[in-house]
Design a protein around this motif. Structure first.
Motif, PDB file in Angstrom:
ATOM      1  N   GLN A  19       0.871  -1.176   0.000  1.00  0.00           N
ATOM      2  CA  GLN A  19       0.000   0.000   0.000  1.00  0.00           C
ATOM      3  C   GLN A  19       0.901   1.217   0.000  1.00  0.00           C
ATOM      4  O   GLN A  19       1.817   1.330   0.812  1.00  0.00           O
ATOM      5  CB  GLN A  19      -0.912  -0.003   1.237  1.00  0.00           C
ATOM      6  N   VAL A  23      -4.851   9.625  -0.290  1.00  0.00           N
ATOM      7  CA  VAL A  23      -5.824  10.262  -1.186  1.00  0.00           C
ATOM      8  C   VAL A  23      -5.917  11.751  -0.841  1.00  0.00           C
ATOM      9  O   VAL A  23      -6.945  12.251  -0.375  1.00  0.00           O
ATOM     10  CB  VAL A  23      -7.209   9.573  -1.063  1.00  0.00           C
ATOM     11  N   GLU A  29      -3.802   6.839  -3.760  1.00  0.00           N
ATOM     12  CA  GLU A  29      -3.459   5.690  -2.943  1.00  0.00           C
ATOM     13  C   GLU A  29      -3.497   4.454  -3.832  1.00  0.00           C
ATOM     14  O   GLU A  29      -4.365   4.340  -4.688  1.00  0.00           O
ATOM     15  CB  GLU A  29      -4.498   5.564  -1.820  1.00  0.00           C
ATOM     16  N   LEU A  31      -3.386   0.174  -3.662  1.00  0.00           N
ATOM     17  CA  LEU A  31      -3.331  -1.115  -2.965  1.00  0.00           C
ATOM     18  C   LEU A  31      -2.989  -2.165  -4.007  1.00  0.00           C
ATOM     19  O   LEU A  31      -3.679  -2.275  -5.018  1.00  0.00           O
ATOM     20  CB  LEU A  31      -4.683  -1.459  -2.329  1.00  0.00           C
ATOM     21  N   ARG A  45     -10.720   4.412  -8.910  1.00  0.00           N
ATOM     22  CA  ARG A  45     -11.759   5.399  -8.616  1.00  0.00           C
ATOM     23  C   ARG A  45     -11.063   6.754  -8.620  1.00  0.00           C
ATOM     24  O   ARG A  45     -10.092   6.956  -7.894  1.00  0.00           O
ATOM     25  CB  ARG A  45     -12.405   5.124  -7.257  1.00  0.00           C
ATOM     26  N   GLU A  73      -5.818  -1.669  -6.755  1.00  0.00           N
ATOM     27  CA  GLU A  73      -6.882  -0.695  -6.535  1.00  0.00           C
ATOM     28  C   GLU A  73      -6.251   0.672  -6.419  1.00  0.00           C
ATOM     29  O   GLU A  73      -5.290   0.850  -5.667  1.00  0.00           O
ATOM     30  CB  GLU A  73      -7.601  -0.987  -5.234  1.00  0.00           C
ATOM     31  N   ASN A  75      -7.129   4.686  -5.621  1.00  0.00           N
ATOM     32  CA  ASN A  75      -8.048   5.755  -5.199  1.00  0.00           C
ATOM     33  C   ASN A  75      -7.345   7.072  -5.502  1.00  0.00           C
ATOM     34  O   ASN A  75      -6.369   7.433  -4.850  1.00  0.00           O
ATOM     35  CB  ASN A  75      -8.359   5.636  -3.703  1.00  0.00           C
TER      36      ASN A  75
ATOM     37  N   PRO B  46      -5.578  -0.947   5.606  1.00  0.00           N
ATOM     38  CA  PRO B  46      -6.062  -0.673   4.249  1.00  0.00           C
ATOM     39  C   PRO B  46      -6.692  -1.904   3.588  1.00  0.00           C
ATOM     40  O   PRO B  46      -7.715  -1.778   2.909  1.00  0.00           O
ATOM     41  CB  PRO B  46      -4.802  -0.267   3.486  1.00  0.00           C
ATOM     42  N   ARG B  49     -10.226  -2.728   3.977  1.00  0.00           N
ATOM     43  CA  ARG B  49     -11.112  -1.921   3.138  1.00  0.00           C
ATOM     44  C   ARG B  49     -12.352  -1.433   3.867  1.00  0.00           C
ATOM     45  O   ARG B  49     -13.458  -1.474   3.321  1.00  0.00           O
ATOM     46  CB  ARG B  49     -11.497  -2.673   1.873  1.00  0.00           C
ATOM     47  N   GLU B  51     -13.975   1.419   4.385  1.00  0.00           N
ATOM     48  CA  GLU B  51     -13.983   2.799   3.895  1.00  0.00           C
ATOM     49  C   GLU B  51     -15.265   3.486   4.301  1.00  0.00           C
ATOM     50  O   GLU B  51     -16.206   2.847   4.775  1.00  0.00           O
ATOM     51  CB  GLU B  51     -13.985   2.818   2.364  1.00  0.00           C
ATOM     52  N   GLN B  63     -10.657   6.731   1.074  1.00  0.00           N
ATOM     53  CA  GLN B  63      -9.350   6.142   1.323  1.00  0.00           C
ATOM     54  C   GLN B  63      -9.584   4.824   2.042  1.00  0.00           C
ATOM     55  O   GLN B  63     -10.517   4.693   2.817  1.00  0.00           O
ATOM     56  CB  GLN B  63      -8.488   7.088   2.174  1.00  0.00           C
ATOM     57  N   SER B  64      -8.736   3.829   1.772  1.00  0.00           N
ATOM     58  CA  SER B  64      -8.971   2.472   2.261  1.00  0.00           C
ATOM     59  C   SER B  64      -9.063   2.393   3.778  1.00  0.00           C
ATOM     60  O   SER B  64      -9.721   1.509   4.310  1.00  0.00           O
ATOM     61  CB  SER B  64      -7.853   1.551   1.766  1.00  0.00           C
ATOM     62  N   ASP B  65      -8.410   3.298   4.498  1.00  0.00           N
ATOM     63  CA  ASP B  65      -8.458   3.257   5.963  1.00  0.00           C
ATOM     64  C   ASP B  65      -9.271   4.415   6.528  1.00  0.00           C
ATOM     65  O   ASP B  65      -9.220   4.659   7.738  1.00  0.00           O
ATOM     66  CB  ASP B  65      -7.036   3.269   6.541  1.00  0.00           C
TER      67      ASP B  65
END
Lengths: 97, 293, 556
Positions: A19, A23, A29, A31, A45, A73, A75, B46, B49, B51, B63-65
């Protein structure tokens, strides 16, 4: 917000998941994990709509360099293609280390 | 990286090359820095996921976290939980998910304390307060956070680190103030209302939000430390921040919480002659004499 | 009578006066003389005085570049347009709303300038509304040059720090263009009108003798100035650190660049901050970057303190650097009083003839390497870049860097200045920097300019640096090869995508294009921890507390 999906017929190994990034404005970001099947899948996204062809061009260059079967992924909050390429490279390096 | 040939350079400049900036670290690296090496174990990271479900509905990329890192580990050899907000994601604002991560982490620390395992908490606060896109939930979860801090701090120190560049504003400034101890850098700011909001409400003559030296003279780390709202003032040096946190944890639960010194603060306010314009320097002089502890 | 005999008759007999400018000047000054005490005019009289001293259609220099004679321009904007109209304004940088007001009010009609910056949108609007007639957009020193040829001013409105009662002026750290502006008017019977911050008994040093000055007025507040080249290291991004590494390794080291000018920007600030760290790790101290043409910008402090820099000559000043400059007279150009002496014309001359390299950023680059900052809806102008960013054909002295530009073995071969354009392939918002046709072409057409406002011509560009790599354009043989080299570093812009991987590989093989790995630069190393200073506070620490960042940069 726009969601984009890309697949690549590559099969290299992904040693670890990674990671990188945040964002934040002008940043993104990423992953990165091993893909469940022998292809790479990318889900993006992004806050800036209408740049599908630009994303594809960046990913084309990335997978030409790192042909790994990764599930990625992204972001994105308006990062430039140069920043995207930098972060993808960073994610790839982290996943190898 | 060190500049070569340091023989001509002052000790301060040489130190610049060797010290690790804390401000430059993102939330995850801050949480890692605050915990003893090798003890960092992230919860709901993260790849889980978790979110915000609300931001994508409003066309905002999540953002994943959700901008919050929670990690269990040790500080100074003792169990601790580290919570770090990512100021660069939506201004570190508090939404449903990141708020609940904070509240739950504090709650779990409290239950461990109640089982007899002394567990402290450190919060790296970079936040503008409630996330407007999740406003009601943000307010609700902040209330939970306040309740958890107030309950946890009876058992073990809850330490807020405000380092910059986002600072601690809005509802998270109140959370910071509820903590047992507050560590700040000079670059950090701690204030309920943001400068732009004050300028909007009260006019530019009252406060020009572009006047940076003025803003920092009101709510910057040096001023907050000098007037008793922060307990430690450290340089932008990861080692110094960690050392301050280790030391404060070791000191244990304070005898009196700043938030309990109601008479002191009320009397200070009552003694202020509102007929004249007070300067930050005046406040330093007047209030430092009393001292916060 | 023969023509020769005719010409030798006394002027009066010929029916022509040869002293019209002198007579005119004396007439104008006589109108304001009753209000003056020596050369000093009371502040309250300034608008009336301007109405008396100027005539419609006059060519007027309004001093404005980094420093701005803003009291005089604000006052000029208040004159009665029925008395003073259709002025021809000559100005280096249009920076202020009052400059625009001159045209909106009809006080001024024609404009010759170099740079517009924050007013670029307003200038474009004035053109669209037909309220201004642009003579030309210049490079800075070119305007100064024309002050002696065909834009000789009837009056110059300039600013200085102080005047004494004899009219001597102290221009101080922000001397900039004042000597040249005054020279052009003072010696050809133009009016020299000066605003000063204060009138004193004794000046720290005499920069302009009083004999060259006509009217002095103490302004309502100190003249405006901008720290235009000061950059906060906190805003430097990883991509800029990557390009900075490539510049140091792939250009400065390779070509042995010892004298140079850095154009304004974060890209170049990153290079300065990487010298004491990355540059040192390559063993380059003392071998590169010794003599600088540059404003005294704080991001150079670490390189100065670490012993890289021998000298710096400046166009203007950067606020907050005064004490540092006074403590480093071995490095900067300072008077015996300890303050900086800047001089834009000399500095631009030095940047033209006497440096190995210019490096700067731009907003657009086309497939041939032409660059421009003029984009649709804005007329931004050029500033100093066309002068600094062009080869000096008149140069005759050599240096290793200049000679390294020679390709081929013709007996008449000569070197060139290295002219480097450094950009990211895209700007924010998905806007490509590399384009097929510059916006400047269309803007030039719409503004009825005789030629497209190109900032740096492709034929002068020797290197392009992007986050993708370096195009060594000077090595390209022919137009097709040059276009292929530009394309190879243009990333995924349309210009970049028209190249082929095969062609790029071939160019890399021949050293016409270099990607980071070709010159030993690892993108993974591009980290902010490589910067010798990462904040304004760090810069202040490097300076031993002598650098005092202006308020807008003080976040602590």
């Amino acid at each position: 917000m726009e969601t984009l999906n890309f697949d690549y017929p590559v099969s290299g190994k992904v040693p670890h998941r990674a990671q990188v990034g945040v964002v934040g404005s002008g940043d993104l970001e990423i992953l990165l994990e091993p893909s469940p099947d022998p292809q790479a899948h990318v889900r993006i996204r992004t806050s800036v709509e209408g740049f599908g062809t630009t994303w594809k061009a960046v990913l084309d260059q990335f997978f030409a360099r790192y042909p790994a079967a990764a599930a990625i992924e992204i972001n994105d909050f308006g990062a430039t293609p140069g920043t995207v390429a930098l972060r993808l490279g960073q994610a790839a390096e982290v996943s190898k280390s | 990286m060190n500049p070569s040939e340091t023989f001509e350079l002052s000790p301060e400049v040489v130190a610049l090359g060797t010290r690790r900036s804390y401000i430059e670290l993102g939330a995850r690296d801050r949480a890692r820095q605050l915990l003893d090496p090798g003890t960092f174990r992230e919860l709901l990271g993260p790849f889980d996921r978790l979110e915000s479900p609300w931001l994508p509905m409003q066309g905002i990329v999540p953002q994943s976290d959700d901008g919050c890192v929670v990690a269990k580990g040790a500080i100074g050899g003792k169990p601790a939980v580290a919570i770090a907000l990512e100021g660069k994601f939506q201004g570190g604002s508090i939404g449903e998910v990141c708020g609940m991560k904070i509240a739950t982490a504090l709650h779990l620390a409290r239950t461990d304390n109640e089982k007899g395992i002394t567990t402290g908490a450190v919060l790296s606060v970079e936040s503008g307060g409630v996330r407007l896109q999740e406003a009601n939930m943000g307010e609700l979860v902040l209330a939970e956070i306040y309740a958890e801090i107030v309950a946890l701090r009876l058992h073990a120190p809850v330490i807020a680190v405000v380092a910059g560049m986002t600072g601690a504003f809005g509802g998270m400034s109140l959370a910071t103030a509820l903590c047992s101890h507050v560590v700040m850098t000079r670059q950090a700011r701690l204030s309920m209302n943001g400068p732009e909001v004050i300028e909007l409400e009260a006019g530019v003559e009252e406060l020009d939000a572009r006047d940076k030296p003025f803003i920092w003279s009101l709510c910057g780390g040096a001023q907050r430390f000098a007037t008793g709202f922060a307990d430690r003032l450290v340089e932008d040096d990861a080692a110094q921040v960690s050392a301050a946190v280790v030391d404060l944890l070791r000191q244990g639960v304070p005898e009196v919480f700043r938030t309990s010194m109601i008479d002191l603060f009320l009397s200070r306010l009552a003694a202020l002659d509102t007929g004249r314009q007070w300067t930050p320097g005046d406040i330093r002089e007047t209030w430092a004499k009393g001292g916060a502890r | 009578m023969s023509p020769t005999q005719e010409a030798m008759k006394p002027a009066a007999a010929q029916g022509r006066s040869w002293c019209t400018r002198r007579e005119g000047k004396l007439r104008r000054l006589a109108l304001v003389e009753p209000w003056m005490t020596g050369k000093i005019l009371p502040r309250s009289r300034i608008v009336e005085a301007l109405e008396a001293l100027l005539l419609p259609g006059d060519k007027v220099v309004v001093e404005s570049c980094q420093k701005q004679a803003d009291f005089l321009s604000r006052s000029l904007a208040k004159v009665d347009p029925k008395k003073i109209h259709d002025l021809h304004i000559i100005i280096h940088a249009i920076a202020r709303p009052d400059h625009i007001a001159l045209f909106e009010e009809g006080i001024a009609r024609k404009l010759d300038f170099s740079f517009a910056g924050p007013q670029s949108l307003r200038v474009a609007q004035l053109v669209e509304d037909g309220q201004v007639e642009i003579g030309a957009i210049h490079t800075y020193v070119e305007i100064s040059a024309r002050l002696f040829v065909d834009l000789i001013p009837n009056a110059v409105l300039v600013c200085a720090e102080m005047a004494d009662r004899e009219g001597n002026l102290y221009t101080g750290a922000n001397t900039e263009d004042t000597p040249a502006n005054i020279e052009a008017a003072g010696f050809r019977d133009g009016l020299v009108i000066v605003q000063v911050n204060e009138i004193v008994d004794k000046l720290p040093r005499v920069d302009i003798p009083g004999g060259w000055v006509d009217v002095i007025v103490e302004a309502d507040r100190p003249f405006a100035k901008e720290p235009i080249q000061t950059r906060d290291p906190r805003d430097i991004k990883e991509l800029q650190i990557l390009t900075a590494m490539m510049v140091i390794r792939g250009i400065y080291e390779r070509h042995q660049v010892t004298s140079l000018n850095h154009g304004v920007g974060f890209d170049t600030a990153a290079v300065e901050l990487l010298l004491p760290t990355y540059g040192a790790s390559l063993g380059l101290k003392g071998k590169i970057c010794r003599n600088w043409i540059l404003n005294p910008q704080p991001t150079l402090i670490p390189a100065i303190e670490s012993g890289w820099v021998e000298s710096v000559h400046s166009f203007g000043n950067e606020d907050g650097m005064e004490k540092y400059i006074a403590a480093r007279p071995d490095i900067f150009f300072t008077g015996r009083d300890g303050t900086l002496r800047s001089n834009r014309v000399y500095c631009q001359l030095a940047g033209h003839y006497a440096v190995d390299l210019f490096i700067g950023s731009t907003l657009q680059i086309d497939g041939d390497g032409n660059t421009s900052t003029v984009t649709r809806g804005r007329i931004a102008g050029f500033g100093g870049a066309p002068n600094l960013g062009s080869d000096a054909h008149g140069r005759r002295h050599s240096s290793p860097a200049w000679l390294s530009m020679i390709t081929g073995d013709s007996p008449e071969a000569h070197g060139r200045k290295l002219v480097v354009q450094i950009v990211e392939t895209y700007k924010a918002g998905g806007v490509p920097v590399f384009v097929e046709t510059l916006d400047a072409v269309e803007v030039g057409r719409m503004a009825h300019l005789p030629v497209a406002p190109i900032m740096v011509y492709g034929e002068d560009v020797t290197h392009i640096v992007t986050e993708q790599g370096i195009a060594y354009l000077y090595k390209a043989d022919g137009l097709e090869e040059r276009r292929a080299a530009v394309s190879a570093v243009a990333g995924v812009t349309p210009v970049g995508l028209r190249g082929s991987a095969k062609r790029t590989a071939e160019l890399r093989g021949r050293g016409i294009v270099a990607f980071p790995e070709d010159i030993g630069v690892r993108p993974a190393d591009a980290n902010r921890s490589l910067l010798a200073a990462r904040s304004m506070q760090d810069l202040a620490t490097w300076s031993g507390g002598l650098y005092e960042p202006p308020a807008r940069f003080r976040s602590w």
